[in-house]
Enzyme design. Structure first.
Site, PDB file in Angstrom:
ATOM      1  N   ARG A 120      43.064  35.699  28.673  1.00 27.67           N
ATOM      2  CA  ARG A 120      43.969  35.424  27.557  1.00 27.67           C
ATOM      3  C   ARG A 120      44.713  34.124  27.823  1.00 27.67           C
ATOM      4  O   ARG A 120      44.943  33.751  28.974  1.00 27.67           O
ATOM      5  CB  ARG A 120      44.970  36.561  27.383  1.00 27.67           C
ATOM      6  CG  ARG A 120      44.341  37.937  27.156  1.00 27.67           C
ATOM      7  CD  ARG A 120      45.409  39.005  27.091  1.00 27.67           C
ATOM      8  NE  ARG A 120      44.876  40.343  26.843  1.00 27.67           N
ATOM      9  CZ  ARG A 120      44.578  41.230  27.787  1.00 27.67           C
ATOM     10  NH1 ARG A 120      44.768  40.923  29.070  1.00 27.67           N
ATOM     11  NH2 ARG A 120      44.102  42.419  27.465  1.00 27.67           N
TER      12      ARG A 120
ATOM     13  N   LYS B 287      48.519  42.130  30.210  1.00 24.78           N
ATOM     14  CA  LYS B 287      49.492  42.922  29.467  1.00 24.78           C
ATOM     15  C   LYS B 287      50.023  44.054  30.331  1.00 24.78           C
ATOM     16  O   LYS B 287      49.283  44.644  31.119  1.00 24.78           O
ATOM     17  CB  LYS B 287      48.846  43.493  28.198  1.00 24.78           C
ATOM     18  CG  LYS B 287      48.479  42.428  27.168  1.00 24.78           C
ATOM     19  CD  LYS B 287      47.929  43.057  25.910  1.00 24.78           C
ATOM     20  CE  LYS B 287      47.634  42.002  24.846  1.00 24.78           C
ATOM     21  NZ  LYS B 287      47.091  42.605  23.601  1.00 24.78           N
TER      22      LYS B 287
ATOM     23  N   HIS C  49      41.450  32.138  21.985  1.00 29.83           N
ATOM     24  CA  HIS C  49      40.885  33.484  21.901  1.00 29.83           C
ATOM     25  C   HIS C  49      39.398  33.465  21.574  1.00 29.83           C
ATOM     26  O   HIS C  49      38.670  34.405  21.896  1.00 29.83           O
ATOM     27  CB  HIS C  49      41.636  34.284  20.837  1.00 29.83           C
ATOM     28  CG  HIS C  49      41.608  35.764  21.084  1.00 29.83           C
ATOM     29  ND1 HIS C  49      42.406  36.373  22.031  1.00 29.83           N
ATOM     30  CD2 HIS C  49      40.871  36.751  20.522  1.00 29.83           C
ATOM     31  CE1 HIS C  49      42.171  37.666  22.030  1.00 29.83           C
ATOM     32  NE2 HIS C  49      41.244  37.914  21.132  1.00 29.83           N
TER      33      HIS C  49
ATOM     34  N   ARG D 113      37.364  33.721  24.645  1.00 25.86           N
ATOM     35  CA  ARG D 113      37.366  35.091  25.158  1.00 25.86           C
ATOM     36  C   ARG D 113      36.328  35.942  24.428  1.00 25.86           C
ATOM     37  O   ARG D 113      35.560  36.673  25.057  1.00 25.86           O
ATOM     38  CB  ARG D 113      38.772  35.675  24.989  1.00 25.86           C
ATOM     39  CG  ARG D 113      38.989  37.090  25.511  1.00 25.86           C
ATOM     40  CD  ARG D 113      40.482  37.394  25.457  1.00 25.86           C
ATOM     41  NE  ARG D 113      40.803  38.792  25.682  1.00 25.86           N
ATOM     42  CZ  ARG D 113      40.909  39.343  26.866  1.00 25.86           C
ATOM     43  NH1 ARG D 113      40.682  38.628  27.957  1.00 25.86           N
ATOM     44  NH2 ARG D 113      41.240  40.610  27.003  1.00 25.86           N
TER      45      ARG D 113
ATOM     46  N   HIS E  94      40.845  45.192  29.445  1.00 31.56           N
ATOM     47  CA  HIS E  94      41.180  46.096  28.348  1.00 31.56           C
ATOM     48  C   HIS E  94      41.458  47.493  28.876  1.00 31.56           C
ATOM     49  O   HIS E  94      40.721  48.005  29.725  1.00 31.56           O
ATOM     50  CB  HIS E  94      40.037  46.172  27.334  1.00 31.56           C
ATOM     51  CG  HIS E  94      39.879  44.935  26.520  1.00 31.56           C
ATOM     52  ND1 HIS E  94      38.681  44.546  25.953  1.00 31.56           N
ATOM     53  CD2 HIS E  94      40.770  43.977  26.164  1.00 31.56           C
ATOM     54  CE1 HIS E  94      38.848  43.416  25.284  1.00 31.56           C
ATOM     55  NE2 HIS E  94      40.101  43.053  25.403  1.00 31.56           N
TER      56      HIS E  94
ATOM     57  N   TYR F  66      35.720  43.219  20.366  1.00 33.93           N
ATOM     58  CA  TYR F  66      35.598  41.819  20.765  1.00 33.93           C
ATOM     59  C   TYR F  66      34.134  41.395  20.793  1.00 33.93           C
ATOM     60  O   TYR F  66      33.795  40.277  20.442  1.00 33.93           O
ATOM     61  CB  TYR F  66      36.178  41.612  22.166  1.00 33.93           C
ATOM     62  CG  TYR F  66      37.667  41.435  22.207  1.00 33.93           C
ATOM     63  CD1 TYR F  66      38.233  40.231  22.591  1.00 33.93           C
ATOM     64  CD2 TYR F  66      38.516  42.471  21.871  1.00 33.93           C
ATOM     65  CE1 TYR F  66      39.603  40.066  22.641  1.00 33.93           C
ATOM     66  CE2 TYR F  66      39.885  42.325  21.914  1.00 33.93           C
ATOM     67  CZ  TYR F  66      40.430  41.117  22.304  1.00 33.93           C
ATOM     68  OH  TYR F  66      41.785  40.966  22.342  1.00 33.93           O
TER      69      TYR F  66
END
Length: 322
Positions: free
Chosen positions: A180, A204, A270, A273, A296, A305
């Protein structure tokens, strides 16, 4: 009035917890007195604050907390009633009105539904409401649109449009790791192992994971770092003025410029990615490993994705079914 309230509370004592009885009392006082109860309003605000604090403790980013806050504050203002009195029909009407007034897409509406579900589930777990009204509101079906990825030719064109070692290193790191943009700007030089061609990124929820880059990225990273004369610990720094860590906005703007210079449409971090995920799936990497690669928490996210190349599907059909 007080006698009636106490009678109701005593009858409900065996069924409700202490916090629920307190909330019930506030509701009864407000309803029977036909007035807006400031104490109840304060309690509503306190519950939202407590929920946001809980999400912060769970590791949600400040950006996520701010999104939760604005979404739930808008819902609270629109409904204009205590959380204990909110019904499933109230929330359905709110979502329908929000979609119509703001011309919001299905993805946005489902995001709001998920935030409401998280909030009311927390209220239920903490015994502030008996049952979450979001339980009866099902996931909003969203059209799965195959988003574009970068071709090999487009990647080479973007690389050719780079005019400095830093930009070339940024493009190669994004393309080969699939990290990211927030993870990219958070990297320090100390996080990178050039010999092992890997680095440690913080994703995250402040979760750390290893990310791997290819030989091309290693070469361009080495050239970029060798040209650096500053003592800033950040891996990628600004080109003008005193060297400082680049921001997400800086990288996004620079990547867009590189895309325009290479005549490639809609280039953003993005997209690198998504491209990595799609190519990994197309080349046979197990989806569980792609999930780990991208960091993830849920494999469903990885599947959104990675859009498998239709040519590969056609070739597989001919191989296995003809």
């Amino acid at each position: 009035m007080e006698v009636i309230i106490n009678s109701i509370l005593s009858q409900m004592q065996a069924l409700l917890s202490g916090s629920q009885l307190k909330t019930l009392k506030n509701v009864l006082v407000c309803t029977l007195s036909n007035q807006t109860c400031s104490a109840a309003s304060d309690a509503e605000a306190d519950l939202l604050t407590l929920f946001l604090t809980a999400k912060e403790v769970e590791g949600c980013s400040p950006k996520t907390i701010a999104y939760y806050k604005s979404t739930l504050e808008h819902m609270t203002t629109a409904l204009a009633k205590p959380y204990t009195q909110v019904t499933s029909d109230d929330l359905r009407a709110y979502l329908s009105g929000y979609e119509a007034q703001r011309h919001a897409g299905k993805v946005t509406i489902d995001n709001i539904r998920r935030i409401m579900s998280s909030f009311f589930s927390w209220l239920e777990d903490e015994d502030y409401v008996v049952k979450s009204p979001v339980r009866r509101i099902h996931r909003v079906k969203c059209a799965q649109v195959a988003k574009a990825v970068l071709t090999d030719e487009e990647l080479e064109s973007i690389r050719s449009s780079c005019t400095c070692a830093r930009d070339l290193a940024i493009v190669d790191v994004l393309a080969s790791t699939g990290m990211r943009v927030g993870e990219l700007v958070g990297l320090d030089i100390a996080d990178v192992d050039l010999d092992g061609r890997e680095c440690v990124v913080t994703g995250k929820g402040n979760k750390q994971r290893p990310a791997y880059f290819d030989a091309r990225a290693k070469l361009h990273l080495s050239e970029y770092l060798e040209a650096r004369t500053d003592d800033c610990p950040a891996l990628f720094v600004s080109l003008k003025g005193e060297p400082r860590r680049v921001s997400i906005g800086n990288v996004e703007a620079r990547v867009r410029e590189l895309g325009r210079a290479a005549s490639v449409e809609r280039v953003h971090p993005h997209k690198f990615r998504r491209t990595l995920a799609t190519h990994a799936i197309d080349k046979g990497m197990p989806i569980e490993q792609v999930q780990k690669l991208l960091g993830h928490a849920k494999i469903d996210t990885t599947m959104r994705y990675a859009m498998v190349d239709q040519n590969n599907v056609k070739a597989s059909h001919r191989k296995y079914l003809e």
